[in-house]
Design an enzyme around this catalytic site. Structure first.
Site, mmCIF file in Angstrom:
data_model
loop_
_atom_site.group_PDB
_atom_site.id
_atom_site.type_symbol
_atom_site.label_atom_id
_atom_site.label_comp_id
_atom_site.label_asym_id
_atom_site.label_seq_id
_atom_site.Cartn_x
_atom_site.Cartn_y
_atom_site.Cartn_z
ATOM 1 N N ARG A 138 0.866 -1.176 0.000
ATOM 2 C CA ARG A 138 0.000 0.000 0.000
ATOM 3 C C ARG A 138 0.900 1.222 0.000
ATOM 4 O O ARG A 138 1.600 1.492 0.994
ATOM 5 C CB ARG A 138 -0.920 -0.003 1.226
ATOM 6 C CG ARG A 138 -1.609 1.329 1.428
ATOM 7 C CD ARG A 138 -2.721 1.273 2.414
ATOM 8 N NE ARG A 138 -3.863 0.560 1.875
ATOM 9 C CZ ARG A 138 -5.099 0.636 2.367
ATOM 10 N NH1 ARG A 138 -5.341 1.394 3.425
ATOM 11 N NH2 ARG A 138 -6.089 -0.030 1.823
ATOM 12 N N HIS A 172 -7.264 0.464 -6.613
ATOM 13 C CA HIS A 172 -7.463 -0.400 -5.438
ATOM 14 C C HIS A 172 -8.128 -1.702 -5.920
ATOM 15 O O HIS A 172 -9.305 -1.965 -5.631
ATOM 16 C CB HIS A 172 -8.333 0.331 -4.412
ATOM 17 C CG HIS A 172 -8.280 -0.248 -3.024
ATOM 18 N ND1 HIS A 172 -7.465 -1.309 -2.679
ATOM 19 C CD2 HIS A 172 -8.963 0.087 -1.884
ATOM 20 C CE1 HIS A 172 -7.642 -1.592 -1.390
ATOM 21 N NE2 HIS A 172 -8.537 -0.758 -0.897
ATOM 22 N N GLN A 193 -10.025 -4.275 -3.591
ATOM 23 C CA GLN A 193 -11.333 -3.789 -3.171
ATOM 24 C C GLN A 193 -12.377 -4.086 -4.250
ATOM 25 O O GLN A 193 -13.473 -4.584 -3.954
ATOM 26 C CB GLN A 193 -11.261 -2.275 -2.909
ATOM 27 C CG GLN A 193 -12.552 -1.681 -2.418
ATOM 28 C CD GLN A 193 -12.926 -2.177 -1.031
ATOM 29 O OE1 GLN A 193 -12.121 -2.129 -0.119
ATOM 30 N NE2 GLN A 193 -14.140 -2.678 -0.867
ATOM 31 N N ASP A 209 -17.459 6.600 -1.480
ATOM 32 C CA ASP A 209 -16.167 6.499 -0.780
ATOM 33 C C ASP A 209 -15.913 7.877 -0.169
ATOM 34 O O ASP A 209 -16.624 8.849 -0.476
ATOM 35 C CB ASP A 209 -15.080 6.110 -1.806
ATOM 36 C CG ASP A 209 -13.685 5.931 -1.187
ATOM 37 O OD1 ASP A 209 -13.567 5.865 0.055
ATOM 38 O OD2 ASP A 209 -12.704 5.863 -1.964
ATOM 39 N N CYS A 268 -16.374 1.177 0.453
ATOM 40 C CA CYS A 268 -15.178 0.379 0.724
ATOM 41 C C CYS A 268 -14.772 0.439 2.187
ATOM 42 O O CYS A 268 -14.050 -0.436 2.673
ATOM 43 C CB CYS A 268 -14.031 0.859 -0.163
ATOM 44 S SG CYS A 268 -13.657 2.606 0.064
ATOM 45 N N ARG A 284 -13.099 -9.041 1.198
ATOM 46 C CA ARG A 284 -11.699 -8.702 0.918
ATOM 47 C C ARG A 284 -10.804 -9.911 1.203
ATOM 48 O O ARG A 284 -9.897 -10.234 0.439
ATOM 49 C CB ARG A 284 -11.249 -7.514 1.804
ATOM 50 C CG ARG A 284 -11.887 -6.176 1.449
ATOM 51 C CD ARG A 284 -11.388 -5.667 0.118
ATOM 52 N NE ARG A 284 -9.939 -5.593 0.100
ATOM 53 C CZ ARG A 284 -9.216 -4.577 0.583
ATOM 54 N NH1 ARG A 284 -9.824 -3.521 1.073
ATOM 55 N NH2 ARG A 284 -7.891 -4.588 0.515
HETATM 56 N N1 CP Z 1 -11.189 -0.505 2.222
HETATM 57 C C1 CP Z 1 -9.915 -0.479 2.665
HETATM 58 O O1 CP Z 1 -8.950 -0.648 1.914
HETATM 59 O O2 CP Z 1 -9.802 -0.259 4.008
HETATM 60 P P1 CP Z 1 -8.455 -0.006 4.828
HETATM 61 O O3 CP Z 1 -7.937 1.347 4.442
HETATM 62 O O4 CP Z 1 -8.882 -0.071 6.260
HETATM 63 O O5 CP Z 1 -7.464 -1.075 4.487
HETATM 64 N N1 NVA Z 2 -10.117 6.392 -1.617
HETATM 65 C C1 NVA Z 2 -9.726 6.042 -0.267
HETATM 66 C C2 NVA Z 2 -9.891 4.579 -0.040
HETATM 67 C C3 NVA Z 2 -9.570 4.104 1.341
HETATM 68 C C4 NVA Z 2 -9.717 2.623 1.491
HETATM 69 C C5 NVA Z 2 -8.291 6.461 -0.020
HETATM 70 O O1 NVA Z 2 -7.441 6.291 -0.893
HETATM 71 O O2 NVA Z 2 -8.001 6.987 1.062
#
Ligand code: CP
Ligand code: NVA
Length: 312
Positions: free
Chosen positions: A111, A138, A141, A232, A271, A299
């Site tokens: 990430r 992502h 997701q 989101d 998400c 997930r």
């Molecule tokens: N939806 C998602 O990726 O959540 P987190 O940021 O908690 O991993």
């Molecule tokens: N769009 C959001 C998703 C978090 C899971 C972000 O990138 O922060």
């Protein structure tokens, strides 16, 4: 289809279109099987003695925990590697880091803020790299979201994504929708439409499945008659400097009961994490049509399938 007949071994998953339509369906198929077995108490140690390295430059609840739990269930081990605790913090390069980590592990999930950093990591890794969220996509997701839609209403109809339709979650979801023939409405203020590269990938996949893509700046028009409403955060990780401006720009795009009434009794999806009473009201996210916790659980099932198909 037998999911093992496709040779996914050794591939990276950086963006949603790294999986062909057949490969995407193979991941879903295995995820469904693993989910049934998990709930029946049947262990499936496909990754016994294998190691997943999990690199995190940004915070996470679901992604970190679902990858770690999933790897344990597959009989393997997962290592959480926060950037703050590594020599990256003191200037070691991503390329060197990737070369070193791939000498100790069988698969990596990462990430990262910048998608280009993920690409650099994949270029220098000897083992498959899975995108656990970047500024661009992502895909884990989106796989979980499609599985959730399939379980609840089947893969027919229209998904309306309302909010920042140019963000990572929207981009991966729209490409995933195109792969399974779901129509996609991007419902957003001007300037927050999906990027051109994502629209092109939607159209490429939709040519095979018949999915349709449309942009709406008016929230009521965008959700009229749709089967799924997805939102989101308005302020993704990395966008914090624009938080005030974004709260103002998106306030007409809140998912609330009056908006949901315009849909075809739509599922509500998010998400997570949710910013309650900003992008969605409590009564919608806690209401009968909300499937947000099913998405969160899924997930784990899709990531187990991905790990097994890419790295077994
Ligand atoms: N939806 C998602 O990726 O959540 P987190 O940021 O908690 O991993
Ligand atoms: N769009 C959001 C998703 C978090 C899971 C972000 O990138 O922060």
């Amino acid at each position: 289809m037998n999911c093992w007949s496709l040779n996914l071994k050794g591939k990276h998953l950086l963006g949603m279109d790294d999986l062909s339509i057949r490969e995407f369906n193979a991941v879903l198929e295995l995820a469904e099987r693993l989910k049934i077995e998990y709930h029946s108490g049947i262990a499936h140690p496909l990754m016994r003695d294998k190691v997943l390295a999990m690199l995190f430059e940004k915070p996470s609840t679901r992604t970190r925990i679902s990858f770690e739990a999933g790897m344990t269930q597959l009989g393997g081990h997962a290592m959480y590697l926060g950037f703050d605790t590594m020599q990256i913090k003191r200037g070691e390069t991503i390329a060197d880091t990737a070369k070193v980590i791939s000498g100790y592990s069988d698969v990596i999930c990462a990430r990262l803020y910048k998608h280009t950093t993920l690409e650099e990591m994949a270029k220098n890794s000897r083992v498959p790299v899975i995108n656990a969220l970047t500024d661009k996509e992502h895909p884990c997701q989106a796989l979980a979201d499609i599985l959730t839609i399939k379980e609840h209403i089947g893969l027919n109809g229209t998904v309306a994504f309302i909010g920042d339709a140019a963000n990572n979650v929207s981009h991966s979801l729209m490409i995933a929708c195109a792969k399974v023939g779901l129509n996609y409405h991007a419902v957003c203020p001007k300037g927050y439409e999906p990027k051109e590269w994502a629209v092109k990938l939607f159209e490429k996949n939709a040519a095979k499945t018949g999915a349709k893509f449309e942009v709406f700046n008016d929230p009521s028009e965008g959700v009229a008659g749709v089967d799924v409403v997805y939102t989101d955060t308005w302020v993704s990780m990395g966008d914090e400097a624009e938080a005030k401006k974004r709260e103002e720009t998106f306030k007409e795009y809140q998912v609330n009961q009056s908006l949901m009434k315009k849909t075809n009794n739509a599922l509500f999806m998010h998400c997570l994490p949710a910013h309650r009473n900003h992008e969605v009201t409590d009564d919608v996210i806690d209401g009968p049509n909300s499937v947000v916790f099913d998405e969160a659980e899924n997930r784990m099932h899709v990531q187990k399938a991905l790990i097994a198909l890419l790295a077994k």
